[in-house]
Motif scaffolding. Sequence first.
Motif, PDB file in Angstrom:
ATOM      1  N   LEU A  16       0.827  -1.202   0.000  1.00  0.00           N
ATOM      2  CA  LEU A  16       0.000   0.000   0.000  1.00  0.00           C
ATOM      3  C   LEU A  16       0.863   1.255   0.000  1.00  0.00           C
ATOM      4  O   LEU A  16       0.565   2.219  -0.719  1.00  0.00           O
ATOM      5  CB  LEU A  16      -0.928  -0.010   1.220  1.00  0.00           C
ATOM      6  CG  LEU A  16      -1.915   1.150   1.333  1.00  0.00           C
ATOM      7  CD1 LEU A  16      -2.864   1.173   0.139  1.00  0.00           C
ATOM      8  CD2 LEU A  16      -2.717   1.051   2.632  1.00  0.00           C
ATOM      9  N   ALA A  17       1.934   1.252   0.776  1.00  0.00           N
ATOM     10  CA  ALA A  17       2.822   2.420   0.836  1.00  0.00           C
ATOM     11  C   ALA A  17       3.466   2.689  -0.519  1.00  0.00           C
ATOM     12  O   ALA A  17       3.515   3.831  -0.996  1.00  0.00           O
ATOM     13  CB  ALA A  17       3.893   2.207   1.911  1.00  0.00           C
ATOM     14  N   VAL A  18       3.972   1.647  -1.171  1.00  0.00           N
ATOM     15  CA  VAL A  18       4.605   1.821  -2.487  1.00  0.00           C
ATOM     16  C   VAL A  18       3.566   2.267  -3.513  1.00  0.00           C
ATOM     17  O   VAL A  18       3.821   3.143  -4.348  1.00  0.00           O
ATOM     18  CB  VAL A  18       5.288   0.514  -2.937  1.00  0.00           C
ATOM     19  CG1 VAL A  18       5.897   0.692  -4.330  1.00  0.00           C
ATOM     20  CG2 VAL A  18       6.374   0.110  -1.952  1.00  0.00           C
ATOM     21  N   ALA A  19       2.362   1.677  -3.442  1.00  0.00           N
ATOM     22  CA  ALA A  19       1.310   2.036  -4.401  1.00  0.00           C
ATOM     23  C   ALA A  19       0.924   3.503  -4.269  1.00  0.00           C
ATOM     24  O   ALA A  19       0.685   4.176  -5.276  1.00  0.00           O
ATOM     25  CB  ALA A  19       0.084   1.150  -4.174  1.00  0.00           C
ATOM     26  N   GLU A  20       0.868   4.012  -3.051  1.00  0.00           N
ATOM     27  CA  GLU A  20       0.452   5.399  -2.837  1.00  0.00           C
ATOM     28  C   GLU A  20       1.586   6.389  -3.106  1.00  0.00           C
ATOM     29  O   GLU A  20       1.344   7.496  -3.589  1.00  0.00           O
ATOM     30  CB  GLU A  20      -0.073   5.563  -1.409  1.00  0.00           C
ATOM     31  CG  GLU A  20      -1.389   4.823  -1.183  1.00  0.00           C
ATOM     32  CD  GLU A  20      -1.952   4.984   0.221  1.00  0.00           C
ATOM     33  OE1 GLU A  20      -3.139   4.661   0.403  1.00  0.00           O
ATOM     34  OE2 GLU A  20      -1.216   5.421   1.123  1.00  0.00           O
ATOM     35  N   GLU A  21       2.830   5.993  -2.806  1.00  0.00           N
ATOM     36  CA  GLU A  21       3.973   6.897  -3.031  1.00  0.00           C
ATOM     37  C   GLU A  21       4.487   6.828  -4.464  1.00  0.00           C
ATOM     38  O   GLU A  21       5.113   7.778  -4.943  1.00  0.00           O
ATOM     39  CB  GLU A  21       5.113   6.546  -2.065  1.00  0.00           C
ATOM     40  CG  GLU A  21       4.784   6.724  -0.593  1.00  0.00           C
ATOM     41  CD  GLU A  21       4.549   8.172  -0.200  1.00  0.00           C
ATOM     42  OE1 GLU A  21       5.030   9.081  -0.937  1.00  0.00           O
ATOM     43  OE2 GLU A  21       3.892   8.408   0.834  1.00  0.00           O
ATOM     44  N   GLN A  22       4.234   5.677  -5.134  1.00  0.00           N
ATOM     45  CA  GLN A  22       4.742   5.420  -6.483  1.00  0.00           C
ATOM     46  C   GLN A  22       6.263   5.588  -6.549  1.00  0.00           C
ATOM     47  O   GLN A  22       6.821   6.058  -7.551  1.00  0.00           O
ATOM     48  CB  GLN A  22       4.048   6.336  -7.509  1.00  0.00           C
ATOM     49  CG  GLN A  22       2.555   6.082  -7.621  1.00  0.00           C
ATOM     50  CD  GLN A  22       1.902   6.910  -8.724  1.00  0.00           C
ATOM     51  OE1 GLN A  22       2.555   7.338  -9.655  1.00  0.00           O
ATOM     52  NE2 GLN A  22       0.594   7.103  -8.612  1.00  0.00           N
TER      53      GLN A  22
END
Length: 306
Positions: A16-22
């Motif tokens: 989720l963190a990687v998906a939101e920060e890209q």
Amino acid sequence: MTTIDFRLIRQLWMFLAVAEEQHFGRAAQRLNMSQPPLTEQIQVLEQSLKMSLFERSRRGTKLSPAGAAILPAVRQFAEQVERLERVVREVAAGQSGVLQVGAITSAMLDTVPELQHELRRQYPHLTVFVREIDSVEAIPALEAGELDVAFVRLDGPVGNGIESIPLAEDRLAVAVPRDHPLAELSRVRLRSLADVPLVMSARQVSPAYFDFLTAICRSNGFAPRVLHEVRSVTSQIAYVGCGQGVALVPASMRKLASENVVIRPLKERVMVVTAALAWNANRHNPMVDAVVSWANGVAGKVRTKG
């Protein structure tokens, strides 16, 4: 009995963190960890799921089609975990209990604040969590134990242990644009709405309420011309203000009307239940008993007024 896979939970949090920060670097900073272990854990997650979750390039990181497909469910899962953590913290801090309350928008404006005031007075250590719901969501949530009580439009028996008390009723009125010919009338006949497009509370949101209003129209000689179905009374009034028809609403909603919307009473006396308390009698909770006791007092006042 299935063992909880805490490693998977942690990996989903990372996803989720990687998906939101890209961006893996920014996601690692957000998670207070270095980037290599984060990259490694995402790779382990992809291998266990047998799918690629991200497309990596020099320009950055973006979700793959598979990653985009699972993101909404992961986000919902994360919100549930946060809610659980919040409840655990409150209980660990010495709170005497937690009450999960669901309510439609109009009840959040009127009924729920009154209940909260009373609960704060009687149970100062009680933690109350309130979330907005549609009436149709209440019964499944009460049956599943996701909610302790719900304030919704509900009239009549439900079954399966779900009990209810009507708390508030109001006279039906019509919301019209200020420049509409009906706005010039002091009272409006229901029959005069026969050829007017209506903004209705959606049937999928509150089936009983929608069917009740439709039946009222038919009993007055016409089938309602529904132009829009919306999720709340406030949305009905907003649509009316935008010139998208007129709406049948409880008379008390005049306090929500903007300057370009007027609420006119109907000539016919039609009463509607605007809020009812619902709870699951199969799930014992002392705090629910307290709410039901309060609700019985409120219902008694309503009957006295009537």
